[in-house]
Design a protein around this motif. Sequence first.
Motif, short mmCIF file in Angstrom:
data_model
loop_
_atom_site.label_atom_id
_atom_site.label_comp_id
_atom_site.label_asym_id
_atom_site.label_seq_id
_atom_site.Cartn_x
_atom_site.Cartn_y
_atom_site.Cartn_z
N PRO A 1 0.77 -1.28 0.02
CA PRO A 1 0.03 0.02 0.02
C PRO A 1 0.88 1.31 0.11
N GLN A 2 1.94 1.27 0.60
CA GLN A 2 2.87 2.42 0.74
C GLN A 2 3.58 2.67 -0.79
N ASP A 3 3.66 1.63 -1.51
CA ASP A 3 4.13 1.82 -3.03
C ASP A 3 2.99 2.86 -3.66
N ARG A 4 1.91 2.35 -3.51
CA ARG A 4 0.65 2.73 -4.09
C ARG A 4 0.51 4.34 -3.60
N VAL A 5 0.72 4.70 -2.30
CA VAL A 5 0.75 5.87 -1.91
C VAL A 5 1.76 6.86 -2.52
N THR A 6 2.98 6.32 -2.93
CA THR A 6 4.06 7.08 -3.42
C THR A 6 3.82 7.37 -4.89
#
Length: 167
Positions: A23-28
């Motif tokens: 999910p953090q990859d998608r946020v970035t």
Amino acid sequence: MERFGVKSAPSRNRSKTALYVTPQDRVTEFGSELHEDGGKLFCTSCNVVLNHVRKSAINDHLKSKTHTKRKAEFEEQNVRKKQRTLTASLQCNSAAQPEKSSVIQDFVKMCLEANIPLEKADHPAVRAFLSRYVKNGSSIPKSEQLRKAYLPDGHDNENQLINTEDR
């Protein structure tokens, strides 16, 4: 078929999901439109959980009419609220638990030392005063629960103090 040396075509049932995307990859990747909490991906303006594995699901949500409408409403608001997971909320509450317990124990100790019956804590004027002027004062329970849960602690602590003073 293998007996004749003919190989079958590769399977077309492969999953098209990105297995190693967090999910953090998608946020970035998508910026401030999304946020991550507790391993879940949230749309910041809609407060809904999105599937972080499929990029197309995120793109479809961001292009939807409901997202566009909610994003416009979200930008008009002055207060920006982000949805949190239940575990994050509970961790926040458990951090305040020791402070709450110490306030209650200090209240019971004060009542014991001043010879104030614990039933006085049930009076509406005392309740109003505690909730208005004492930090965590509204979390002080009624006298029955004070007696059952906190008085034995205070009684044991007082006995330990008396025993140390006698020596």
